[in-house]
Enzyme design. Structure first.
Site, PDB file in Angstrom:
ATOM      1  N   ASP A 276       0.850  -1.190   0.000  1.00 45.15           N
ATOM      2  CA  ASP A 276       0.000   0.000   0.000  1.00 45.15           C
ATOM      3  C   ASP A 276       0.889   1.244   0.000  1.00 45.15           C
ATOM      4  O   ASP A 276       2.105   1.164   0.165  1.00 45.15           O
ATOM      5  CB  ASP A 276      -0.875  -0.057   1.265  1.00 45.15           C
ATOM      6  CG  ASP A 276      -1.978   0.991   1.265  1.00 45.15           C
ATOM      7  OD1 ASP A 276      -2.363   1.454   0.185  1.00 45.15           O
ATOM      8  OD2 ASP A 276      -2.460   1.330   2.356  1.00 45.15           O
TER       9      ASP A 276
ATOM     10  N   GLU B 185       2.493   5.117  -4.126  1.00 41.65           N
ATOM     11  CA  GLU B 185       2.431   6.071  -5.254  1.00 41.65           C
ATOM     12  C   GLU B 185       3.795   6.669  -5.612  1.00 41.65           C
ATOM     13  O   GLU B 185       3.961   7.017  -6.775  1.00 41.65           O
ATOM     14  CB  GLU B 185       1.444   7.196  -4.918  1.00 41.65           C
ATOM     15  CG  GLU B 185      -0.003   6.776  -4.966  1.00 41.65           C
ATOM     16  CD  GLU B 185      -0.480   6.059  -3.696  1.00 41.65           C
ATOM     17  OE1 GLU B 185       0.326   5.875  -2.767  1.00 41.65           O
ATOM     18  OE2 GLU B 185      -1.643   5.658  -3.660  1.00 41.65           O
TER      19      GLU B 185
END
Length: 607
Positions: free
Chosen positions: A201, A204
């Site tokens: 997770d 980005e």
């Protein structure tokens, strides 16, 4: 890069630089376009079998014992579950590769209990590595510094941002040295908690700051003459400096590859540690933090279909929604739809009420249980579809337009979808209704549950949809292998098969089944599988074993149903021997007590 869809119709591309390679895939039909596209990027991998079961997670279980209690409640109610997950609350102060010593002390015992019940465990892992622990107290950072694995700022020092544990450094997954360091960390932690999969997770990569603790240099990389319409209006907003240095290039050129490279490192490590398949080629995908709202239920379908078009068929949205309080009716309808996500996980935010199936009243709980049992009964279909995705580049969840490209009515449909070419899913997406309107392309369709036929000229039809039902229809000409469901896929995948043939008007149908051990790496490539083709023509079903491996020999075919048999037969023969059968007024012929070995050719005929 910013891409705008114009009404012309046209696409406008605006980019601030980079190397652009254009591919044009000519089809001629939509499915062929995707097949050609995945030839370039690589076909999806065959997922491990339990990835296709029901997954349960939430942020905020708070302790391993409360996590364990939820698992036990699902078992007590007979609700299927293959995988239990934990979010960041299992960590000690949100530090990667750590366990909270008080709240999650029993986690290793929970994982041992899951394994004893043929269930699996997945934990979250973020890439940000705490940079402020006392020297010698936190091996991941100390060893990362020693091996020089972290992304550097423009001056060559480790770039420091901020995530859950506070100030953090970011591993440079473009460097093979980092992959080895990542593996070593995972292996060390696996010795404490024998996890089965990873949830990666925040990659980005996420940053609670803009750029770094020191900001970013003032140059054309950080402040280009044109900035796409992005969060914060800056390239560095809530991520790293564009001018940060990685092994292969500056971060400007690597930013959109960060998650992919972490997935590569993680999949490689899992293969080495477990010697089994990971979730996908590198990973599967979930659609991010959605909300417990009817609109989010509806838009999840477009998300699932989009990622299938992108060659990532193992995809799902958070069932019942991640944030905001879940409503009981919404959660029932979402579980029904989620049972047909290729990746089915219920996930919930911190401080929200529980939303696992046991958290609701008896009627809602029963409806959710039935939806999940339905998914487990359809596992042979889903598993075979993933085989075709792996070998042929097909989609698993599929827009109707893919199968009916000449029917312009199908082009805008985003409230229904298909599994493969034959199973039509028409979910309820609105509150307070006991019906749903669905479009049926021209042809013969059968109610999956009853075998009732429906001849459509290409029209919208209103279907009854009480709270405990999701509408499913079989397309004419298909044969679907199903199984009696159980609490885990490991158990249900050993159950006898029931073959459902949805006959065309001329009495024909075809289907297939791929089967292997569910977890060996490259099972298809190493010929460790069975593949069987089923055909119906002229009042006879034939089974042909095209490839045989020991893995499928323990499964039998117990029953077969034929939808659309126009006249009641006088006799039914199984391998030329008389067999008992039933025939209903809705033209459904069922033959039971077959006990046929799947690894041998067989024939079922009627006259």
């Amino acid at each position: 890069m910013y891409v705008v869809l114009q009404p012309a119709p046209a696409l406008t591309w605006r980019t601030i630089g980079g190397i652009l390679d254009f591919y044009v895939f000519l089809g001629p039909d939509p499915a062929s376009v995707i097949g050609q596209y995945v030839e370039v990027i690589g076909n999806p991998s065959m997922p491990i079998y339990w990835a296709l079961g029901y997954h349960l997670c939430r942020w905020g279980y708070n302790t391993s014992n409360s996590t364990w209690e939820v698992v036990k409640r699902l078992r007590n109610y007979g609700i299927p579950q293959d995988v239990q997950w934990n979010d960041i609350d299992y960590m000690d102060r949100f530090l990667d590769f750590t366990l909270d010593p008080t709240k999650f002390a029993t986690l290793p015992d929970l994982v041992k209990d899951l394994h004893a019940h043929d269930q699996r465990y997945v934990m979250i892992l973020d890439p940000g590595i705490s940079s402020v622990q006392p020297e010698g107290a936190y091996w991941p950072y100390d060893e990362g510094l020693r091996r020089d694995v972290f992304i550097k700022d423009a001056e060559g020092k480790p770039l420091i941002g901020k995530v859950w544990p506070g100030l953090t450094a970011y591993p440079d997954f473009s460097d093979d040295v980092t992959h080895d360091w990542w593996f070593d960390n995972l292996q060390r932690f696996h010795e404490k908690v024998p996890f089965d999969g990873l949830w990666i997770d925040m990659n980005e990569p996420s940053n609670f700051l803009d750029g770094s603790t020191d900001g970013c240099p003032s140059n054309s990389l950080e402040n280009p003459p044109y900035t796409p319409g992005i969060l914060g209006g800056l390239l560095r907003a809530k991520t790293l400096c564009a001018s940060a240095q990685q092994k292969q290039s500056i971060h400007y050129n690597m930013h959109s590859l960060y998650g992919l490279m972490e997935a590569k490192a993680s999949a490689s490590a899992l293969k080495r540690i477990l010697a089994k398949r990971p979730f996908g080629m590198y990973s599967g995908h979930w659609l991010g933090d959605n909300r417990s709202q009817w609109k989010d239920l509806y838009t999840s379908i477009a998300g699932i279909l989009t990622f299938n078009l992108l060659g990532i068929p193992l995809v799902g949205a958070d069932i019942c929604g991640f944030s905001e309080e879940p409503q009981e009716e919404l959660c029932v309808r979402w579980t029904q739809l989620g049972a047909f996500y290729p990746f089915a996980r219920n996930h919930n935010a911190i401080v929200m009420k529980p939303q696992d199936p046991t958290a609701f009243g008896p009627l809602a709980r029963k409806a959710m249980k039935e939806a999940l049992l339905l998914r487990y009964s359809l596992f042979p279909i889903l598993y075979t579809l993933f085989h075709h995705a792996h070998v042929h580049g097909h989609t698993v969840a599929r827009p109707l337009m893919f199968e009916f490209p000449k029917d312009v009515r199908t082009y805008g449909i985003d409230k229904q979808f298909l599994w493969g070419r034959s199973l039509l899913v028409t979910p309820v997406l609105d509150p307070g209704v006991d019906y749903v309107d669905g479009y049926f392309p021209e042809g013969l369709w059968y109610d999956y549950y009853t075998g009732d036929s429906l001849l459509s000229a290409g029209e919208d039809l209103r279907l009854q949809a009480p709270l405990d039902k999701i509408n499913l229809h079989l397309r004419e000409g298909s044969i679907s292998p199903t199984q009696a469901p159980n609490l885990t896929l490991w158990v249900s995948s050993g159950q006898p098969l029931h073959l459902v043939s949805a006959l065309s008007d001329d009495g024909s149908a075809s289907g297939d089944l791929f089967w292997d051990d569910g977890e060996s790496i490259d099972a298809y490539e190493n010929d460790l599988y069975s593949y069987i083709v089923f055909d119906v023509a002229q009042n006879a079903m034939t089974s042909r074993v095209l490839h045989s491996n020991v893995e499928a020999t323990y499964i039998t075919v117990e029953t077969a149903s034929f939808y659309g048999v126009k006249q009641k037969p006088g006799r039914v023969l199984v391998n030329s021997q008389d067999a008992t059968f039933t025939y209903r007024d809705n033209q459904v012929l069922t033959v039971g007590d077959l006990g046929l070995n799947l690894s041998r050719n067989f024939t079922i005929s009627w006259m």
